[in-house]
Design a protein around this motif. Structure first.
Motif: not given
Length: 188
Positions: A28-30, A33-39, A118-122, A164-173
């Motif tokens: 699910v797209p997250e 910013s704080r939630a992305l960092w936690e994950k 979040s902007g950096l990541v997305w 980072v790939h696993a995190w990007m999957q989890a966060c919907g990126l």
């Protein structure tokens, strides 16, 4: 298949905790910013272990790391490291614990530079989820490799390309739900 007859990714078909996580969070797209960092921090703790273990201890991690508030974690010193190493509710890896503290400081440095995490990541995926191949086997990606390198340049540690790939999957990126999974269409 599960009792509701919906087809899920293989890893979420037989375990109730993983199934609930898969159906409501994973992919699910997250954008927070704080939630992305936690994950990202939790994905770092998962390295070499099962995600189910991390998920079952997520609340203990949240308590131990002050709700994953970077502004608090960045101030942790040797006393807090010692307390975390004694905390049986979390993964007691000194390397991973120290990485979370360093990463809190790196996260705050991004904010202090006027950037949004979040902007950096997305921006790494041009603002919308990248479709994976649907095989359920990918452990790396070009966008994950690039974002990993970018985070390391910004002072992050324990953020290799696989994490980072696993995190990007989890966060919907990256939408890496398997082709047959009912959630795959959600991330398009």
């Amino acid at each position: 298949m599960t009792s509701d007859d919906r087809t899920r990714c293989h890893w979420a078909r037989t375990d109730a905790l993983l199934q609930a996580y898969h159906d409501t969070e994973w992919g699910v797209p997250e954008h927070d910013s704080r939630a992305l960092w936690e994950k990202l921090m939790l994905d770092g703790f998962q390295a070499g272990l099962s995600w189910r273990l991390i998920l079952s201890r997520r609340e203990a991690f949240r308590v131990a790391f002050a709700g994953f508030r970077p502004e608090i974690v960045a101030g942790y010193g040797e006393k807090e490291v010692g307390q975390l190493l004694a905390n049986q509710g979390i993964i007691r890896s000194q390397t991973k614990i120290r990485a979370v503290i360093r990463n809190a400081r790196a996260y705050l440095a991004i904010q202090e530079a006027g950037e949004d995490f979040s902007g950096l990541v997305w921006d790494s995926v041009q603002g919308k989820p990248v479709m994976g191949d649907g095989s359920g086997t990918a452990t790396r990606s070009m966008v994950g490799n690039e974002l990993s390198a970018s985070l390391k340049k910004r002072g992050f540690s324990f953020v290799g390309p696989v994490i980072v790939h696993a995190w990007m999957q989890a966060c919907g990126l990256i939408n890496d739900h398997e082709t047959e999974c009912f959630c795959r269409i959600r991330g398009k």
